[in-house]
Design a protein around this motif. Structure first.
Motif, short mmCIF file in Angstrom:
data_model
loop_
_atom_site.label_atom_id
_atom_site.label_comp_id
_atom_site.label_asym_id
_atom_site.label_seq_id
_atom_site.Cartn_x
_atom_site.Cartn_y
_atom_site.Cartn_z
N HIS A 2 11.70 -12.79 -9.41
CA HIS A 2 11.56 -13.22 -8.01
C HIS A 2 10.22 -12.75 -7.45
CE1 HIS A 2 12.59 -14.20 -3.91
NE2 HIS A 2 12.22 -12.98 -3.56
N THR A 3 9.49 -13.65 -6.84
CA THR A 3 8.23 -13.28 -6.20
C THR A 3 8.22 -13.78 -4.76
OG1 THR A 3 7.09 -15.29 -6.92
CG2 THR A 3 6.95 -13.39 -8.38
N THR A 4 7.47 -13.07 -3.92
CA THR A 4 7.34 -13.45 -2.52
C THR A 4 5.86 -13.53 -2.18
OG1 THR A 4 9.40 -12.29 -2.00
CG2 THR A 4 7.95 -12.84 -0.15
N VAL A 37 8.57 -2.76 -4.61
CA VAL A 37 7.86 -3.91 -5.17
C VAL A 37 6.42 -3.52 -5.51
CG1 VAL A 37 9.23 -5.60 -3.88
CG2 VAL A 37 7.06 -4.86 -2.97
N GLN A 40 0.29 -8.13 -5.99
CA GLN A 40 -0.92 -8.50 -6.71
C GLN A 40 -1.73 -9.44 -5.83
OE1 GLN A 40 0.71 -10.36 -10.22
NE2 GLN A 40 0.65 -8.44 -11.37
N ARG A 81 -6.01 -13.13 -9.62
CA ARG A 81 -4.75 -12.94 -10.34
C ARG A 81 -4.91 -11.98 -11.51
NH1 ARG A 81 0.42 -12.96 -9.43
NH2 ARG A 81 1.67 -13.75 -11.11
N ASP A 85 -2.87 -4.30 -9.74
CA ASP A 85 -1.59 -4.18 -9.07
C ASP A 85 -1.71 -3.19 -7.91
OD1 ASP A 85 -0.35 -5.88 -10.85
OD2 ASP A 85 0.51 -4.29 -12.07
N VAL A 113 0.95 -11.78 -3.90
CA VAL A 113 2.32 -12.04 -4.29
C VAL A 113 3.00 -10.71 -4.53
CG1 VAL A 113 1.80 -12.33 -6.76
CG2 VAL A 113 3.81 -13.43 -5.78
N GLU A 114 4.21 -10.57 -3.99
CA GLU A 114 5.03 -9.38 -4.21
C GLU A 114 5.96 -9.66 -5.38
OE1 GLU A 114 6.98 -8.76 -0.47
OE2 GLU A 114 5.17 -8.00 0.49
N VAL A 115 5.99 -8.76 -6.32
CA VAL A 115 6.81 -8.91 -7.52
C VAL A 115 7.87 -7.83 -7.54
CG1 VAL A 115 6.79 -9.01 -10.05
CG2 VAL A 115 4.82 -9.80 -8.76
#
Length: 115
Positions: A2-4, A37, A40, A81, A85, A113-115
């Motif tokens: 899941h990423t946000t 979380v 990135q 990308r 981190d 993006v939050e991982v």
């Protein structure tokens, strides 16, 4: 997995204090990675409407992390990308540095993006 997605973006006025004296662009361009979380940075896009070179900086926990020079009346797009981190609790701010006395408008679009 899941990423946000998260975005720090907008159009902001600035007043330069010197290329060696960056300042926070706007309080809305601050982000703290939530607990549990990892974030990135995915990309940075920026535009400079002034007649002088400026530099947009990503500042991580009070220390410069990345520099993005943007030419006079120009723009930049930098994919980030998998560059780095940001752990939980890390603070990130967007600053601008410009020659003293230069004023203008900077366009900021930072995607994370939050991982």
């Amino acid at each position: 997995m899941h990423t946000t997605p998260r975005f720090l973006q907008g159009v902001y006025s600035f007043e330069g204090k010197g290329l060696d004296r960056p300042a926070l662009v706007d309080g809305s361009l601050s982000y703290v990675v939530p607990g549990g979380v990892v974030a990135q940075p995915v990309y940075f896009r920026g535009g400079n409407a002034s007649d002088e070179l400026i530099c947009v900086l990503l500042v991580r926990d009070g220390q410069p992390m990345r520099y993005f020079p943007i030419g006079a009346k120009s723009d930049v797009h930098v994919p980030l990308r998998v560059v780095e981190d940001l752990d939980s609790g890390t603070g990130l701010e967007v600053h601008v540095a410009a020659p003293a006395g230069v004023s203008g408008t900077v366009i900021v679009d930072l995607g994370l993006v939050e991982v």
